[in-house]
Write an enzyme that holds these catalytic residues in place. Structure first.
Site, PDB file in Angstrom:
ATOM      1  N   ASN A  23       6.438  -3.549   7.774  1.00 15.52           N
ATOM      2  CA  ASN A  23       5.325  -4.034   6.960  1.00 15.52           C
ATOM      3  C   ASN A  23       5.532  -5.453   6.432  1.00 15.52           C
ATOM      4  O   ASN A  23       4.575  -6.070   5.943  1.00 15.52           O
ATOM      5  CB  ASN A  23       5.053  -3.095   5.776  1.00 15.52           C
ATOM      6  CG  ASN A  23       4.428  -1.775   6.172  1.00 15.52           C
ATOM      7  OD1 ASN A  23       4.587  -0.771   5.478  1.00 15.52           O
ATOM      8  ND2 ASN A  23       3.718  -1.756   7.299  1.00 15.52           N
ATOM      9  N   HIS A  58      -5.012  -0.063  -1.742  1.00 19.03           N
ATOM     10  CA  HIS A  58      -3.654   0.243  -2.195  1.00 19.03           C
ATOM     11  C   HIS A  58      -3.662   0.700  -3.657  1.00 19.03           C
ATOM     12  O   HIS A  58      -2.909   1.608  -4.036  1.00 19.03           O
ATOM     13  CB  HIS A  58      -2.749  -0.975  -2.016  1.00 19.03           C
ATOM     14  CG  HIS A  58      -2.550  -1.363  -0.582  1.00 19.03           C
ATOM     15  ND1 HIS A  58      -2.114  -0.463   0.377  1.00 19.03           N
ATOM     16  CD2 HIS A  58      -2.711  -2.559   0.059  1.00 19.03           C
ATOM     17  CE1 HIS A  58      -2.026  -1.091   1.546  1.00 19.03           C
ATOM     18  NE2 HIS A  58      -2.389  -2.344   1.381  1.00 19.03           N
ATOM     19  N   ASP A  83      -0.992   6.949   4.827  1.00 21.41           N
ATOM     20  CA  ASP A  83      -1.662   5.975   5.679  1.00 21.41           C
ATOM     21  C   ASP A  83      -3.159   5.935   5.380  1.00 21.41           C
ATOM     22  O   ASP A  83      -3.766   6.952   5.045  1.00 21.41           O
ATOM     23  CB  ASP A  83      -1.434   6.359   7.147  1.00 21.41           C
ATOM     24  CG  ASP A  83      -1.826   5.254   8.104  1.00 21.41           C
ATOM     25  OD1 ASP A  83      -1.905   4.084   7.670  1.00 21.41           O
ATOM     26  OD2 ASP A  83      -2.069   5.552   9.280  1.00 21.41           O
TER      27      ASP A  83
END
Length: 250
Positions: A64, A33, A16
């Site tokens: 998501n 990311h 996370d």
């Protein structure tokens, strides 16, 4: 190549903080990311040195899908590139790659890349890395329950693995790590984490490295696992004295 020891750890990580890590720097979330992918490589490489033979990484939850379409598309593309670029290196280093979770909502081209990576690394025995994509623990439990009939815990666990396209021989989770300053399970491996030790890190995932993994494993080693039982006095370990760094909360 050595076989996986029977007393090895299964660690699971909720990776996370990628988006917030990027936002704190004024960058787009997708850059976070991409940085997170580098942390994945480092943690996979370090894990066997800490007795971890099974590593499950939470890459994309079923919830998501509600994120902006552009971010979802970028995540899937990065995931595909990661598998294509890393499969051969993983095989050479004894890393078996598997993808768990639903597959009916993934693009056909991504499914082909997943299948190729799994086949390429199938014979690796140093560490088994599971990457959870379109994964929901609650949904998998529901799917397993639809088989009906009475069954043992072991059989139900096998059904859950089957619902997730997972290897039923992977043992329950010993250590669950979550980065990103949050302290919740977020629908991840709820059945498999029944007796997992929990470790929460204040590090955002792109900053989490081999040293942080070592701290998490050291914390795990300092705990006494009783699985609901009371140990005889002569088997009780003294209370562990653990030095916690500024980046971890437990």
């Amino acid at each position: 190549m050595d076989e996986i020891p029977t007393d090895s750890l299964h660690a699971a990580i909720i990776m996370d903080g990628n988006g917030r890590w990027a936002a704190e720097r004024g960058w787009p979330r997708t850059r976070g990311h991409r940085a997170g992918a580098d942390s994945v490589r480092g943690v996979i490489e370090a894990a066997p040195h800490h007795g971890i033979a099974f590593l499950t990484l939470y890459a994309f939850s079923s919830d998501n899908w509600r994120r902006p379409a552009g971010e979802v598309s970028a995540l899937m593309s990065m995931f595909s590139r990661f598998l294509r670029s890393e499969a051969d290196r993983c095989r050479e280093n004894g890393v078996r790659l598997s993808v768990i979770g639903r597959r009916d909502r993934l693009r056909d081209d991504l499914l082909a890349v997943i299948d190729a990576a799994e086949q390429t690394t199938l014979g690796a025995t140093k560490i088994h890395v599971q990457i959870a994509v379109d994964y929901s623990a609650r949904d998998s439990i529901v799917r397993a329950s639809r088989a009906g009939g009475n069954c043992s815990r072991e059989e139900f666990a096998r059904r859950i693995a089957e619902a997730n396209n997972a290897d039923p021989s992977v043992p329950p989770v010993d250590l669950l790590i979550r980065t990103g300053r949050e302290q919740r399970l977020s629908d991840f491996l709820l059945w498999e984490c029944a007796y997992a030790e929990l470790y929460f890190s204040n590090r955002m995932w792109p900053d989490f490295d081999a040293g942080d993994l070592a701290c998490a494993v050291d914390a795990y080693r300092g705990r006494q696992r009783r699985f609901g039982a009371v140990l005889p006095p002569d088997e009780r370990a003294p209370s562990a004295s653990v030095e916690w760094g500024p980046h971890a909360v437990v």
